[in-house]
Design an enzyme around this catalytic site. Structure first.
Site, mmCIF file in Angstrom:
data_model
loop_
_atom_site.group_PDB
_atom_site.id
_atom_site.type_symbol
_atom_site.label_atom_id
_atom_site.label_comp_id
_atom_site.label_asym_id
_atom_site.label_seq_id
_atom_site.Cartn_x
_atom_site.Cartn_y
_atom_site.Cartn_z
ATOM 1 N N GLY A 1 -5.594 92.034 91.686
ATOM 2 C CA GLY A 1 -5.175 92.722 92.904
ATOM 3 C C GLY A 1 -4.510 94.061 92.651
ATOM 4 C CG ASP B 1 7.716 81.459 86.762
ATOM 5 O OD1 ASP B 1 8.022 82.368 87.564
ATOM 6 O OD2 ASP B 1 7.882 80.254 87.014
ATOM 7 C CB VAL B 2 8.426 87.386 87.428
ATOM 8 C CG1 VAL B 2 7.295 88.142 86.755
ATOM 9 C CG2 VAL B 2 8.052 86.942 88.843
ATOM 10 N N GLY C 1 3.827 88.952 93.359
ATOM 11 C CA GLY C 1 4.195 88.536 94.708
ATOM 12 C C GLY C 1 3.603 87.184 95.077
ATOM 13 C CE1 TYR D 1 4.749 88.689 100.424
ATOM 14 C CE2 TYR D 1 4.694 89.897 102.504
ATOM 15 C CZ TYR D 1 4.358 89.799 101.163
ATOM 16 O OH TYR D 1 3.615 90.792 100.567
ATOM 17 C CE LYS E 1 6.456 91.401 98.438
ATOM 18 N NZ LYS E 1 6.244 91.901 97.059
#
Length: 233
Positions: free
Chosen positions: A12, A45-46, A74, A137, A141
């Site tokens: 992406g 894995d962030v 994300g 979400y 953000k």
């Protein structure tokens, strides 16, 4: 040529950023759960600080100190607010916000020592307009945008710029998955409501990121640079 790290760089928008920064001559490492077989990809894995720190250590050994960070990892979610469990809430916040926290803290020492750094956080145009069934979400953000402004103030004197790019309606695997699940409604109607009359491409976001991490963008910091075809102005 500088060392860059792109989270979510396996597909992406993140993948497009990786390809663009490499085309611009940077050494680019990837952090992603689905890292693939890229030579400089790290399966991370962030939300796990130990994994992030270990990957950054390996990247420094491979490519040198990190000068550029693009936080593009994300995770979306679609539920009516009263149906969102706290576990749902935490998972979305963890990836979209806490992941930015971990990765940014992990690279800042390199940038401070160098007296130069570029951080770009990929947020979301939903922070301008809201989005039904995406409270977790949008909240995450929106927090990323606020964090961006604060870090710009704190680290500008150290030669580090921090900006956010909230993408609009971008044709990505994550968007197509949401479409297939029936979460996006009439795609053509959204395109018709977009002034430029098309969906965005990952490359559109990558182009904005490439500029913001450049030398020429050194007087731009703390900004939320929307790339959305004019849907949010």
């Amino acid at each position: 040529m500088k060392t860059a790290v792109v989270t979510g760089g396996g597909s992406g928008i993140g993948r497009a950023v990786v390809e663009r920064l490499r085309a611009d001559g940077h050494r680019v490492a990837i952090l992603d759960l689905a890292a693939g077989d890229d030579e400089f990809a790290h399966r991370v894995d962030v939300t796990d600080r130990a994994q992030v720190d270990a990957a950054m250590t390996a990247i420094r050994e491979q490519l040198g100190p990190v000068a550029i960070l693009v936080n593009a990892a994300g995770l979306d979610g679609f539920k009516r607010f009263t149906d969102i469990t706290f576990e749902d809430w935490q998972k979305v916040i963890d990836v979209n916000l806490n992941g930015v926290f971990h990765c940014t803290q992990a690279v800042l020492p390199d940038m401070i020592e160098a007296g130069w750094g570029r951080i770009v956080n990929v947020s979301s145009s939903s922070t301008h307009s809201g989005a039904p069934y995406m409270a977790h979400y949008v909240a995450a953000k929106s927090a990323v945008n606020g964090l961006t402004k604060t870090l710009a103030l704190e680290y500008g004197p150290a030669g580090i710029t921090v900006n956010a790019v909230p993408p609009g309606f971008i044709d990505t695997p994550m968007l197509r998955k949401a479409e297939a699940a029936g979460h996006l409604g009439d795609i053509q109607a959204t395109i018709d409501a977009t002034p430029v009359r098309r969906m965005g491409k990952p490359e559109d976001i990558a182009a904005a990121c490439a500029f913001l991490v450049s030398e020429e963008a050194g007087y731009i910091t703390g900004q939320i640079v929307g790339v959305n075809g004019g849907r949010n102005t």
